[in-house]
Motif scaffolding. Sequence first.
Motif, PDB file in Angstrom:
ATOM      1  N   THR A   1       4.893  -0.881   1.039  1.00  0.00           N
ATOM      2  CA  THR A   1       5.661  -1.954   1.675  1.00  0.00           C
ATOM      3  C   THR A   1       4.765  -3.147   1.996  1.00  0.00           C
ATOM      4  OG1 THR A   1       7.219  -0.345   2.594  1.00  0.00           O
ATOM      5  CG2 THR A   1       7.152  -2.513   3.639  1.00  0.00           C
ATOM      6  N   ALA A   2       3.590  -2.882   2.546  1.00  0.00           N
ATOM      7  CA  ALA A   2       2.659  -3.971   2.879  1.00  0.00           C
ATOM      8  C   ALA A   2       2.216  -4.721   1.629  1.00  0.00           C
ATOM      9  CB  ALA A   2       1.447  -3.409   3.625  1.00  0.00           C
ATOM     10  N   LEU A   3       1.930  -3.994   0.560  1.00  0.00           N
ATOM     11  CA  LEU A   3       1.516  -4.647  -0.687  1.00  0.00           C
ATOM     12  C   LEU A   3       2.644  -5.486  -1.272  1.00  0.00           C
ATOM     13  CD1 LEU A   3      -0.515  -1.770  -2.375  1.00  0.00           C
ATOM     14  CD2 LEU A   3      -1.421  -3.928  -1.492  1.00  0.00           C
ATOM     15  N   ALA A   4       3.864  -4.965  -1.256  1.00  0.00           N
ATOM     16  CA  ALA A   4       5.009  -5.705  -1.798  1.00  0.00           C
ATOM     17  C   ALA A   4       5.267  -6.966  -0.983  1.00  0.00           C
ATOM     18  CB  ALA A   4       6.247  -4.816  -1.829  1.00  0.00           C
ATOM     19  N   GLU A   5       5.095  -6.877   0.330  1.00  0.00           N
ATOM     20  CA  GLU A   5       5.294  -8.058   1.176  1.00  0.00           C
ATOM     21  C   GLU A   5       4.187  -9.084   0.958  1.00  0.00           C
ATOM     22  OE1 GLU A   5       5.590  -6.535   5.153  1.00  0.00           O
ATOM     23  OE2 GLU A   5       7.636  -5.795   4.840  1.00  0.00           O
ATOM     24  N   HIS A   6       2.968  -8.611   0.789  1.00  0.00           N
ATOM     25  CA  HIS A   6       1.829  -9.517   0.641  1.00  0.00           C
ATOM     26  C   HIS A   6       1.791 -10.190  -0.738  1.00  0.00           C
ATOM     27  CE1 HIS A   6      -2.190 -11.082   1.510  1.00  0.00           C
ATOM     28  NE2 HIS A   6      -2.559 -10.679   0.309  1.00  0.00           N
ATOM     29  N   TYR A   7       1.923  -9.395  -1.785  1.00  0.00           N
ATOM     30  CA  TYR A   7       1.782  -9.909  -3.146  1.00  0.00           C
ATOM     31  C   TYR A   7       3.116 -10.230  -3.815  1.00  0.00           C
ATOM     32  CZ  TYR A   7      -3.086  -8.339  -2.969  1.00  0.00           C
ATOM     33  OH  TYR A   7      -4.405  -8.161  -2.640  1.00  0.00           O
ATOM     34  N   GLY A   8       4.183  -9.545  -3.413  1.00  0.00           N
ATOM     35  CA  GLY A   8       5.441  -9.634  -4.139  1.00  0.00           C
ATOM     36  C   GLY A   8       5.407  -8.655  -5.292  1.00  0.00           C
ATOM     37  N   TRP A   9       6.583  -8.201  -5.731  1.00  0.00           N
ATOM     38  CA  TRP A   9       6.632  -7.187  -6.793  1.00  0.00           C
ATOM     39  C   TRP A   9       6.044  -7.691  -8.109  1.00  0.00           C
ATOM     40  CZ3 TRP A   9       7.117  -2.436  -5.402  1.00  0.00           C
ATOM     41  CH2 TRP A   9       7.889  -2.088  -4.296  1.00  0.00           C
ATOM     42  N   GLU A  10       6.282  -8.963  -8.429  1.00  0.00           N
ATOM     43  CA  GLU A  10       5.791  -9.483  -9.714  1.00  0.00           C
ATOM     44  C   GLU A  10       4.271  -9.438  -9.789  1.00  0.00           C
ATOM     45  OE1 GLU A  10       5.986 -13.500 -12.438  1.00  0.00           O
ATOM     46  OE2 GLU A  10       7.595 -13.135 -10.994  1.00  0.00           O
ATOM     47  N   GLU A  11       3.605  -9.953  -8.761  1.00  0.00           N
ATOM     48  CA  GLU A  11       2.138  -9.931  -8.776  1.00  0.00           C
ATOM     49  C   GLU A  11       1.604  -8.509  -8.639  1.00  0.00           C
ATOM     50  OE1 GLU A  11      -1.801 -11.775  -6.608  1.00  0.00           O
ATOM     51  OE2 GLU A  11       0.152 -12.673  -6.155  1.00  0.00           O
ATOM     52  N   LEU A  12       2.284  -7.686  -7.864  1.00  0.00           N
ATOM     53  CA  LEU A  12       1.871  -6.292  -7.736  1.00  0.00           C
ATOM     54  C   LEU A  12       1.924  -5.604  -9.102  1.00  0.00           C
ATOM     55  CD1 LEU A  12       0.958  -4.106  -5.775  1.00  0.00           C
ATOM     56  CD2 LEU A  12       3.358  -3.668  -5.234  1.00  0.00           C
ATOM     57  N   GLY A  13       2.965  -5.891  -9.877  1.00  0.00           N
ATOM     58  CA  GLY A  13       3.086  -5.337 -11.229  1.00  0.00           C
ATOM     59  C   GLY A  13       2.037  -5.867 -12.181  1.00  0.00           C
ATOM     60  N   GLN A  14       1.548  -7.086 -11.934  1.00  0.00           N
ATOM     61  CA  GLN A  14       0.470  -7.626 -12.765  1.00  0.00           C
ATOM     62  C   GLN A  14      -0.871  -6.990 -12.397  1.00  0.00           C
ATOM     63  OE1 GLN A  14       0.717 -11.834 -12.105  1.00  0.00           O
ATOM     64  NE2 GLN A  14       2.499 -12.087 -13.433  1.00  0.00           N
ATOM     65  N   ARG A  15      -1.089  -6.777 -11.115  1.00  0.00           N
ATOM     66  CA  ARG A  15      -2.348  -6.189 -10.659  1.00  0.00           C
ATOM     67  C   ARG A  15      -2.448  -4.703 -11.003  1.00  0.00           C
ATOM     68  NH1 ARG A  15      -5.426  -8.909  -6.622  1.00  0.00           N
ATOM     69  NH2 ARG A  15      -4.663 -11.009  -6.298  1.00  0.00           N
ATOM     70  N   ILE A  16      -1.316  -3.991 -10.898  1.00  0.00           N
ATOM     71  CA  ILE A  16      -1.262  -2.574 -11.259  1.00  0.00           C
ATOM     72  C   ILE A  16      -0.078  -2.421 -12.210  1.00  0.00           C
ATOM     73  CG2 ILE A  16      -1.067  -0.194 -10.446  1.00  0.00           C
ATOM     74  CD1 ILE A  16      -2.015  -1.210  -7.687  1.00  0.00           C
ATOM     75  N   PRO A  17      -0.329  -2.493 -13.513  1.00  0.00           N
ATOM     76  CA  PRO A  17       0.775  -2.524 -14.481  1.00  0.00           C
ATOM     77  C   PRO A  17       1.417  -1.144 -14.707  1.00  0.00           C
ATOM     78  CG  PRO A  17      -1.320  -2.661 -15.613  1.00  0.00           C
ATOM     79  CD  PRO A  17      -1.627  -2.666 -14.153  1.00  0.00           C
ATOM     80  N   VAL A  18       2.290  -0.778 -13.803  1.00  0.00           N
ATOM     81  CA  VAL A  18       3.063   0.458 -13.944  1.00  0.00           C
ATOM     82  C   VAL A  18       4.548   0.097 -13.883  1.00  0.00           C
ATOM     83  CG1 VAL A  18       1.291   2.043 -13.091  1.00  0.00           C
ATOM     84  CG2 VAL A  18       2.853   0.978 -11.473  1.00  0.00           C
ATOM     85  N   ARG A  19       5.344   0.870 -14.535  1.00  0.00           N
ATOM     86  CA  ARG A  19       6.775   0.600 -14.671  1.00  0.00           C
ATOM     87  C   ARG A  19       7.487   0.451 -13.318  1.00  0.00           C
ATOM     88  NH1 ARG A  19      10.769   1.212 -18.652  1.00  0.00           N
ATOM     89  NH2 ARG A  19      12.770   1.901 -17.801  1.00  0.00           N
ATOM     90  N   CYS A  20       7.122   1.272 -12.350  1.00  0.00           N
ATOM     91  CA  CYS A  20       7.832   1.237 -11.067  1.00  0.00           C
ATOM     92  C   CYS A  20       7.650  -0.087 -10.328  1.00  0.00           C
ATOM     93  CB  CYS A  20       7.426   2.413 -10.186  1.00  0.00           C
ATOM     94  SG  CYS A  20       5.708   2.389  -9.627  1.00  0.00           S
ATOM     95  N   PHE A  21       6.640  -0.874 -10.698  1.00  0.00           N
ATOM     96  CA  PHE A  21       6.448  -2.195 -10.094  1.00  0.00           C
ATOM     97  C   PHE A  21       7.032  -3.308 -10.957  1.00  0.00           C
ATOM     98  CE2 PHE A  21       2.253  -0.591  -8.044  1.00  0.00           C
ATOM     99  CZ  PHE A  21       2.960   0.027  -7.030  1.00  0.00           C
ATOM    100  N   ASN A  22       7.284  -3.017 -12.227  1.00  0.00           N
ATOM    101  CA  ASN A  22       7.711  -4.061 -13.152  1.00  0.00           C
ATOM    102  C   ASN A  22       9.188  -4.005 -13.553  1.00  0.00           C
ATOM    103  OD1 ASN A  22       5.227  -5.523 -13.559  1.00  0.00           O
ATOM    104  ND2 ASN A  22       4.471  -3.697 -14.569  1.00  0.00           N
ATOM    105  N   VAL A  23       9.803  -2.842 -13.510  1.00  0.00           N
ATOM    106  CA  VAL A  23      11.189  -2.699 -13.944  1.00  0.00           C
ATOM    107  C   VAL A  23      12.023  -2.237 -12.754  1.00  0.00           C
ATOM    108  CG1 VAL A  23      12.752  -1.507 -15.520  1.00  0.00           C
ATOM    109  CG2 VAL A  23      10.462  -2.131 -16.286  1.00  0.00           C
TER     110      VAL A  23
END
Length: 91
Positions: free
Chosen positions: A28-50
Motif C-alpha cells: 500500500t505504501a509503495l502504491a501510494e508513493h510511486y503509483g501502480w504504473e511506476e511500481l510496475g516499471q520498477r518491479i515488472p511483474v504482472r500483478c503491478f502492470n495488469v
Amino acid sequence: MSDIEKPAEPIKQPRNPLHGLTLEAIVTALAEHYGWEELGQRIPVRCFNVDPSVGSSLRFLRKTPWAREKVEGLYLFMLRERSRAAGRQTR
C-alpha cells in the motif's frame, strides 16, 4: 511451568525497518508513493502492470519469494529516499 512449556518471546529487532510491518502495509505504501504504473516499471511483474490491486499483489507476492524480496528492497529504498529528502528540507 517449565522452561520447555513457556512460549518463546518475540525477537526484538529495533533496527529493522520491516519489523512489525505487514506485506499489505508495504504494498500500500509503495502504491501510494510511486503509483501502480511506476511500481510496475520498477518491479515488472504482472500483478503491478495488469489490473493492479493490493489484493492481487498480495496473492502473488506471498507465493513468490524473489518478487517479495524485490518489493521489500524497494520499500527500504523508498524509506531512504524519504529520509534524505527530509534531511535536505531541514537544512
